[in-house]
Scaffold this motif. Structure first.
Motif, PDB file in Angstrom:
ATOM      1  N   ASN A  16      -7.698   1.613 -14.117  1.00 46.65           N
ATOM      2  CA  ASN A  16      -7.305   0.660 -15.334  1.00 46.65           C
ATOM      3  C   ASN A  16      -8.175   0.673 -16.683  1.00 46.65           C
ATOM      4  N   ARG A  17      -9.492   0.974 -16.523  1.00 51.89           N
ATOM      5  CA  ARG A  17     -10.504   1.093 -17.512  1.00 51.89           C
ATOM      6  C   ARG A  17     -10.144   2.508 -18.240  1.00 51.89           C
ATOM      7  N   LEU A  18      -9.948   3.647 -17.491  1.00 53.68           N
ATOM      8  CA  LEU A  18      -9.605   4.746 -17.955  1.00 53.68           C
ATOM      9  C   LEU A  18      -8.273   4.739 -18.792  1.00 53.68           C
ATOM     10  N   ARG A  19      -7.620   4.126 -18.096  1.00 60.32           N
ATOM     11  CA  ARG A  19      -6.007   4.008 -18.736  1.00 60.32           C
ATOM     12  C   ARG A  19      -6.126   3.283 -20.093  1.00 60.32           C
ATOM     13  N   GLU A  20      -6.803   2.193 -20.068  1.00 54.43           N
ATOM     14  CA  GLU A  20      -7.070   1.513 -21.326  1.00 54.43           C
ATOM     15  C   GLU A  20      -7.825   2.391 -22.413  1.00 54.43           C
ATOM     16  N   ALA A  21      -8.647   3.157 -21.956  1.00 53.16           N
ATOM     17  CA  ALA A  21      -9.085   4.082 -22.762  1.00 53.16           C
ATOM     18  C   ALA A  21      -8.636   5.327 -23.455  1.00 53.16           C
ATOM     19  N   GLY A  22      -7.305   5.419 -22.830  1.00 56.58           N
ATOM     20  CA  GLY A  22      -6.401   6.389 -23.430  1.00 56.58           C
ATOM     21  C   GLY A  22      -6.097   7.572 -22.418  1.00 56.58           C
ATOM     22  N   SER A  23      -6.575   7.613 -21.260  1.00 53.91           N
ATOM     23  CA  SER A  23      -6.564   8.715 -20.116  1.00 53.91           C
ATOM     24  C   SER A  23      -5.262   8.702 -19.532  1.00 53.91           C
ATOM     25  N   THR A  24      -4.286   9.811 -19.500  1.00 52.39           N
ATOM     26  CA  THR A  24      -3.301   9.902 -18.726  1.00 52.39           C
ATOM     27  C   THR A  24      -3.628  10.023 -17.142  1.00 52.39           C
ATOM     28  N   LEU A  25      -3.385   9.385 -16.050  1.00 49.85           N
ATOM     29  CA  LEU A  25      -3.575   9.317 -14.830  1.00 49.85           C
ATOM     30  C   LEU A  25      -2.506  10.095 -14.168  1.00 49.85           C
ATOM     31  N   HIS A  26      -3.047  11.030 -13.419  1.00 52.25           N
ATOM     32  CA  HIS A  26      -2.057  12.018 -12.476  1.00 52.25           C
ATOM     33  C   HIS A  26      -2.312  11.501 -11.119  1.00 52.25           C
ATOM     34  N   TYR A  27      -1.249  10.907 -10.315  1.00 57.87           N
ATOM     35  CA  TYR A  27      -1.656  10.759  -8.901  1.00 57.87           C
ATOM     36  C   TYR A  27      -0.909  11.788  -8.149  1.00 57.87           C
ATOM     37  N   HIS A  28      -1.781  12.126  -6.985  1.00 56.11           N
ATOM     38  CA  HIS A  28      -1.244  12.838  -5.889  1.00 56.11           C
ATOM     39  C   HIS A  28      -1.821  12.179  -4.404  1.00 56.11           C
ATOM     40  N   GLY A  29      -0.969  12.223  -3.550  1.00 57.06           N
ATOM     41  CA  GLY A  29      -1.328  11.705  -2.486  1.00 57.06           C
ATOM     42  C   GLY A  29      -0.714  12.578  -1.008  1.00 57.06           C
ATOM     43  N   ASP A  30      -0.991  11.807   0.179  1.00 51.78           N
ATOM     44  CA  ASP A  30      -0.237  12.605   1.343  1.00 51.78           C
ATOM     45  C   ASP A  30       1.409  12.438   1.110  1.00 51.78           C
ATOM     46  N   PHE A  31       1.971  13.225   1.676  1.00 54.15           N
ATOM     47  CA  PHE A  31       3.388  12.985   1.889  1.00 54.15           C
ATOM     48  C   PHE A  31       3.910  12.626   3.347  1.00 54.15           C
ATOM     49  N   ASP A  32       3.634  11.170   3.367  1.00 55.31           N
ATOM     50  CA  ASP A  32       3.983  10.402   4.662  1.00 55.31           C
ATOM     51  C   ASP A  32       4.298   9.117   4.404  1.00 55.31           C
ATOM     52  N   GLY A  33       4.650   8.160   5.085  1.00 56.81           N
ATOM     53  CA  GLY A  33       4.905   6.851   5.055  1.00 56.81           C
ATOM     54  C   GLY A  33       3.826   6.068   4.214  1.00 56.81           C
ATOM     55  N   GLU A  34       2.810   5.991   4.854  1.00 54.68           N
ATOM     56  CA  GLU A  34       1.656   5.294   4.244  1.00 54.68           C
ATOM     57  C   GLU A  34       1.452   6.076   2.926  1.00 54.68           C
ATOM     58  N   GLY A  35       1.341   7.144   2.845  1.00 54.21           N
ATOM     59  CA  GLY A  35       0.830   8.007   1.572  1.00 54.21           C
ATOM     60  C   GLY A  35       1.771   7.707   0.514  1.00 54.21           C
ATOM     61  N   LEU A  36       3.091   7.334   0.519  1.00 52.90           N
ATOM     62  CA  LEU A  36       4.118   6.817  -0.379  1.00 52.90           C
ATOM     63  C   LEU A  36       4.053   5.524  -0.652  1.00 52.90           C
ATOM     64  N   ARG A  37       3.461   4.770   0.127  1.00 59.22           N
ATOM     65  CA  ARG A  37       3.326   3.186  -0.060  1.00 59.22           C
ATOM     66  C   ARG A  37       2.091   3.101  -0.771  1.00 59.22           C
ATOM     67  N   ILE A  38       0.904   3.986  -0.705  1.00 58.84           N
ATOM     68  CA  ILE A  38      -0.162   4.008  -1.433  1.00 58.84           C
ATOM     69  C   ILE A  38       0.066   4.471  -2.809  1.00 58.84           C
ATOM     70  N   ALA A  39       0.833   5.444  -2.775  1.00 57.04           N
ATOM     71  CA  ALA A  39       1.112   6.173  -4.168  1.00 57.04           C
ATOM     72  C   ALA A  39       1.787   5.161  -5.296  1.00 57.04           C
ATOM     73  N   ALA A  40       2.667   4.318  -4.289  1.00 60.75           N
ATOM     74  CA  ALA A  40       3.464   3.290  -5.149  1.00 60.75           C
ATOM     75  C   ALA A  40       2.524   2.196  -5.585  1.00 60.75           C
ATOM     76  N   ASN A  41       1.719   1.859  -4.707  1.00 62.99           N
ATOM     77  CA  ASN A  41       0.855   0.648  -5.252  1.00 62.99           C
ATOM     78  C   ASN A  41      -0.220   1.109  -6.416  1.00 62.99           C
ATOM     79  N   VAL A  42      -0.622   2.432  -6.474  1.00 65.19           N
ATOM     80  CA  VAL A  42      -1.458   2.967  -7.462  1.00 65.19           C
ATOM     81  C   VAL A  42      -0.665   3.024  -8.651  1.00 65.19           C
ATOM     82  N   VAL A  43       0.458   3.636  -8.593  1.00 59.59           N
ATOM     83  CA  VAL A  43       1.467   3.412  -9.878  1.00 59.59           C
ATOM     84  C   VAL A  43       1.651   2.221 -10.546  1.00 59.59           C
ATOM     85  N   ALA A  44       2.228   1.294  -9.608  1.00 62.40           N
ATOM     86  CA  ALA A  44       2.267   0.158  -9.958  1.00 62.40           C
ATOM     87  C   ALA A  44       1.191  -0.811 -10.765  1.00 62.40           C
ATOM     88  N   ARG A  45      -0.092  -0.522 -10.215  1.00 60.55           N
ATOM     89  CA  ARG A  45      -1.124  -1.238 -10.534  1.00 60.55           C
ATOM     90  C   ARG A  45      -1.859  -0.409 -11.685  1.00 60.55           C
TER      91      ARG A  45
END
Length: 399
Positions: free
Chosen positions: A305-334
């Motif tokens: 969040n500090r990086l985003r507030e400073a102007g960084s675009t955050l590109h997220y990648h994780g595992d393609f499995d059930g938990e990986g998608l939930r983690i990704a959704a959590n990171v994207v949302a937060r």
């Protein structure tokens, strides 16, 4: 209006039937005592006493009352018993209000951003209304959603967090309805068994960043440089120049209030093996990377969040499995991160033999992705794609 008091059971029965809101042609009343039977016989002009129960046509009552009082039966029962309701309409209105409540909950931004909460929504709906009230339920759920929107927390004790979010240090105390609903939501988000006792509930709160130890909550970074004169910038710069990973604690991150001179783009990974490969490949020229190491810690969310507030675009990648998608959704949302190389096409291009994907929930950025994972049933671990991902980062950062 001069009508015998002994007729009151009849007017009450008529009132009850008319208040259903359904068509009424006949009314049955009883059991009746002798005075009440005599009164009904007089009203009907009958020379015979009726039985203990009497059934009377509403049209006949209208006719008799109009003749005797000049008023119809609706007017009479309203005056003698009270206003006539419409329970059918009330039931319809109540059903519509309940449907609006559940639609509001299912469409709330917090739920839409983390589709794993769909299972929680279904459980809340099955549990029904709080105290039978739509308004009370919406008020309670509004508090729960405010809490979920702020999780994971930044390592605060539970009373302090509750005070900041809900204005009440005891709002999330053990046994409170709000606390129970939040914990059920966290069970859905993290896909873990419901906590069976107080220690397990505390562990679940801690997983969501509540009462995290400021030293044990950490986040991993590589190639990340900022231009401030604070401790975090110093650690990041020293490690990046040496081609080493930096481990930042929540305490270090909280010691500074903002991030200055952040890079325009930062790549965020779920698994530490990817930054390790990147450092082996790039050394001191490593592009700016952050690793959540699975579910993000309080330190990880704060840094992103500090990086985003400073102007960084955050590109997220994780595992393609059930938990990986939930983690990704959590990171994207937060954090406002952007899913990167996390589409259906990316998954289908890489899928091969691998572990089972586990429980899969919908993802906000690609409505078809969850279906493809379910159909194929195979995990694509992030490590399998590491070289291709780093190739793309290298190309984008050297243009």
């Amino acid at each position: 209006m001069e009508l015998p008091s002994a007729l009151m059971p009849l007017w009450q029965a008529v009132h009850a039937r008319l208040s259903t809101g359904l068509p009424v042609s006949r009314v049955r009343v009883g059991p009746l005592d002798l005075d009440q039977r005599n009164a009904i016989a007089d009203l009907l002009g009958s020379d015979r006493l009726p039985g203990d129960h009497v059934e009377i046509a509403l049209a006949k009552l209208d006719e008799l009352l109009l003749e005797r009082t000049g008023r119809d039966v609706r007017y009479v029962v309203t005056q003698l018993v009270g206003p006539i309701g419409d329970r059918a309409a009330e039931r319809r209105e109540a059903a519509e209000r309940r449907a609006e409540l559940w639609d509001w909950l299912a469409g709330h931004p917090v739920v839409v951003a983390q589709p794993a909460l769909t299972h929680w929504v279904a459980g809340v709906r099955r549990a029904g209304l709080v105290d039978g009230s739509v308004d009370r339920t919406k008020e309670e759920l509004g508090k729960v959603l405010k809490v979920l929107a702020e999780l994971p927390a930044a390592g605060q004790p539970l009373p302090s967090f509750a005070d900041d979010v809900l204005g009440d240090t005891h709002a999330l105390d053990e046994g409170k309805r709000c606390a129970n609903l939040v914990l059920k939501a966290l069970v859905a988000i993290y896909d873990v068994p419901p906590p069976a006792d107080a220690p397990e509930r505390r562990a679940l709160w801690e997983r969501a960043g509540i009462a995290d130890d400021q030293l044990s909550s950490t986040v991993l970074a590589a190639g990340l440089r900022t231009t401030g004169d604070d401790v975090v910038s110093g650690i990041l710069g020293l490690c990046a120049d040496a081609g080493l990973a930096a481990t930042l604690t929540l305490q270090q991150l909280r010691a500074t209030t903002r991030t200055a001179g952040a890079p325009p783009e930062v790549w965020v990974f779920e698994n530490p093996s990817v930054p390790a490969v990147a450092l082996d490949r790039f050394g001191a020229r490593c592009p700016p990377l952050v690793c959540t190491s699975g579910w993000p810690s309080s330190a990880g969310i704060l840094l992103l969040n500090r990086l985003r507030e400073a102007g960084s675009t955050l590109h997220y990648h994780g595992d393609f499995d059930g938990e990986g998608l939930r983690i990704a959704a959590n990171v994207v949302a937060r954090t406002g991160a952007v899913p990167w190389r996390m589409s259906s096409a990316d998954y289908l291009a890489a899928v091969a033999d691998g572990p089972f994907v586990g429980r899969v929930t919908e993802v906000p950025w690609d409505p078809q992705l969850a279906g493809h994972l379910t159909e194929a049933g195979t995990t694509v671990p992030e490590e399998r794609l590491a070289m291709a991902l780093l190739d793309e980062i290298a190309e984008r950062t050297t243009r």
